[in-house]
Write a protein that holds these residues in place. Structure first.
Motif, PDB file in Angstrom:
ATOM      1  N   ARG A  46       0.835  -1.204   0.000  1.00  0.00           N
ATOM      2  CA  ARG A  46       0.000   0.000   0.000  1.00  0.00           C
ATOM      3  C   ARG A  46       0.871   1.255   0.000  1.00  0.00           C
ATOM      4  NH1 ARG A  46      -4.330   1.808   4.705  1.00  0.00           N
ATOM      5  NH2 ARG A  46      -5.045   3.708   3.660  1.00  0.00           N
ATOM      6  N   LYS A  47       1.959   1.205   0.800  1.00  0.00           N
ATOM      7  CA  LYS A  47       2.869   2.344   0.851  1.00  0.00           C
ATOM      8  C   LYS A  47       3.623   2.550  -0.463  1.00  0.00           C
ATOM      9  CE  LYS A  47       2.354   4.059   4.974  1.00  0.00           C
ATOM     10  NZ  LYS A  47       1.918   5.463   5.147  1.00  0.00           N
ATOM     11  N   LEU A  48       3.938   1.414  -1.149  1.00  0.00           N
ATOM     12  CA  LEU A  48       4.703   1.492  -2.393  1.00  0.00           C
ATOM     13  C   LEU A  48       3.825   1.706  -3.623  1.00  0.00           C
ATOM     14  CD1 LEU A  48       7.344  -1.356  -1.881  1.00  0.00           C
ATOM     15  CD2 LEU A  48       7.660   1.105  -1.570  1.00  0.00           C
ATOM     16  N   LYS A  49       2.506   1.582  -3.452  1.00  0.00           N
ATOM     17  CA  LYS A  49       1.592   1.709  -4.591  1.00  0.00           C
ATOM     18  C   LYS A  49       1.749   3.029  -5.345  1.00  0.00           C
ATOM     19  CE  LYS A  49      -3.218   0.964  -5.931  1.00  0.00           C
ATOM     20  NZ  LYS A  49      -4.593   0.709  -5.445  1.00  0.00           N
ATOM     21  N   PRO A  50       1.946   4.177  -4.662  1.00  0.00           N
ATOM     22  CA  PRO A  50       2.126   5.438  -5.403  1.00  0.00           C
ATOM     23  C   PRO A  50       3.367   5.470  -6.283  1.00  0.00           C
ATOM     24  CG  PRO A  50       1.581   5.869  -3.096  1.00  0.00           C
ATOM     25  CD  PRO A  50       1.852   4.406  -3.210  1.00  0.00           C
ATOM     26  N   LEU A  51       4.321   4.536  -6.069  1.00  0.00           N
ATOM     27  CA  LEU A  51       5.530   4.526  -6.896  1.00  0.00           C
ATOM     28  C   LEU A  51       5.227   4.182  -8.348  1.00  0.00           C
ATOM     29  CD1 LEU A  51       8.272   2.846  -4.662  1.00  0.00           C
ATOM     30  CD2 LEU A  51       8.200   5.201  -5.473  1.00  0.00           C
ATOM     31  N   GLU A  52       4.201   3.339  -8.568  1.00  0.00           N
ATOM     32  CA  GLU A  52       3.874   2.922  -9.942  1.00  0.00           C
ATOM     33  C   GLU A  52       3.419   4.096 -10.809  1.00  0.00           C
ATOM     34  OE1 GLU A  52       1.149  -0.441 -12.239  1.00  0.00           O
ATOM     35  OE2 GLU A  52       1.427  -0.521 -10.071  1.00  0.00           O
ATOM     36  N   PRO A  53       2.412   4.901 -10.353  1.00  0.00           N
ATOM     37  CA  PRO A  53       2.060   6.073 -11.167  1.00  0.00           C
ATOM     38  C   PRO A  53       3.177   7.107 -11.238  1.00  0.00           C
ATOM     39  CG  PRO A  53       0.831   6.052  -9.090  1.00  0.00           C
ATOM     40  CD  PRO A  53       1.502   4.727  -9.206  1.00  0.00           C
ATOM     41  N   LEU A  54       3.999   7.201 -10.164  1.00  0.00           N
ATOM     42  CA  LEU A  54       5.126   8.143 -10.187  1.00  0.00           C
ATOM     43  C   LEU A  54       6.137   7.724 -11.247  1.00  0.00           C
ATOM     44  CD1 LEU A  54       6.631  10.557  -9.007  1.00  0.00           C
ATOM     45  CD2 LEU A  54       7.614   9.024  -7.280  1.00  0.00           C
ATOM     46  N   LYS A  55       6.401   6.421 -11.338  1.00  0.00           N
ATOM     47  CA  LYS A  55       7.322   5.920 -12.361  1.00  0.00           C
ATOM     48  C   LYS A  55       6.785   6.201 -13.763  1.00  0.00           C
ATOM     49  CE  LYS A  55       9.215   1.669 -14.310  1.00  0.00           C
ATOM     50  NZ  LYS A  55       9.181   0.188 -14.267  1.00  0.00           N
ATOM     51  N   ALA A  56       5.485   5.957 -13.954  1.00  0.00           N
ATOM     52  CA  ALA A  56       4.868   6.209 -15.269  1.00  0.00           C
ATOM     53  C   ALA A  56       4.946   7.694 -15.620  1.00  0.00           C
ATOM     54  CB  ALA A  56       3.414   5.742 -15.258  1.00  0.00           C
TER      55      ALA A  56
END
Length: 293
Positions: A46-56
């Motif tokens: 849950r904490k790492l989930k924002p990394l995916e849209p940030l990477k995109a």
């Protein structure tokens, strides 16, 4: 004997119950550990989930897209990084918009005096001064056209009209823009290659490379067409810098003939199409190759 046996049986039963209880306790402990690990895994994901849209978003940013997304809610480091990245994109977008607006205003303001200057020059009786002024105003007009192309290719609002074209047809259009015949260069066409591109913009990219090769080459220019690449070769001095990200780089073009805009514009046209402009110098030959990234 009966009591002993009974006591022995009771002992065995008690020992069995104790072992059973220990087994249950061990199983419960293992289940609790697994549940804790699973919950911890869910927490981390849950904490790492924002990394995916940030990477995109970073990938899109590297491709030139200046999109500002919704701010992340939270006080953790990932949310802070994402929000700061948003702020940086917003500032860059504002700077780019200001630059494009400045360029458009400058180009608009310069068109009228250049047109008037050319008109007055055509009416002059002094032939010698007339030719000089014509060259000067033609130079101004050329630079104005280059600024227009820069504004177009670096603007995110520009939409490419991409279709499949034969490379030889794009080259023919580039020769027409240069007002030269295809016989002015050595054409080496190894197959009937096609490209999915914006016809006009890619013609300008080819035109700039061929024009530079003809201007600064010491021997005949060669154009080599392969299935997945187009190469323009010319003999001459090696470029001091092979990065085309900067305009007005006189290491690329002589200041009396150009300001380094041609390669800068070509680089951005090629990049916008998802291709790569590669430079190589070998045995006195400058090679510019357009190929898939």
């Amino acid at each position: 004997m009966y009591i002993k046996t009974r006591h022995g049986d009771d002992g065995r039963i008690l020992q069995y119950q104790e072992q059973k209880q220990e087994g249950i306790n061990t199983l419960l402990f293992a289940l609790l550990i697994n549940a804790f690990i699973f919950l911890f895994y869910l927490y981390v994901m849950r904490k790492l989930k924002p990394l995916e849209p940030l990477k995109a978003k970073i990938v899109r940013f590297s491709e030139g897209e200046l999109e500002v997304s919704e701010p992340q809610i939270g006080r953790d480091e990932i949310a802070e990084v994402s929000n700061e990245f948003n702020n940086a994109i917003s500032k860059i977008k504002n700077l780019q918009d200001s630059r494009n607006l400045f360029l458009r205003n400058i180009m608009h303001e310069l068109k009228t005096p250049i047109a008037k200057g050319k008109l007055i020059t055509d009416l002059m009786d002094d032939t010698k001064n007339q030719e000089r002024l014509q060259r000067i105003f033609s130079r101004f007009e050329y630079l104005l056209g280059e600024f227009t192309k820069i504004e177009q290719v670096t603007s995110n609002a520009m939409i490419l009209d991409k279709r499949k074209f034969r490379v030889v047809d794009i080259l023919d259009n580039a020769f027409d823009i240069l007002l030269i015949e295809s016989t002015a260069v050595d054409l080496e066409i190894k197959n009937n290659a096609e490209m999915e591109v914006d016809y006009e913009l890619m013609s300008i990219a080819f035109k700039n490379l061929i024009d530079n090769a003809l201007k600064y080459g010491t021997q005949r220019t060669k154009v080599i067409v392969k299935m997945k690449s187009i190469t323009i070769e010319s003999y001459g001095e090696k470029l001091e810098n092979s990065s085309f990200e900067t305009a007005f780089n006189r290491a690329f073009e002589d200041s009396s003939k150009g300001l380094g805009l041609g390669l800068y514009i070509t680089h951005h046209i090629v990049k916008k199409h998802g291709f790569e402009l590669e430079y190589e110098y070998m045995k006195g030959v400058n090679k510019f190759t357009i190929k898939p990234h």
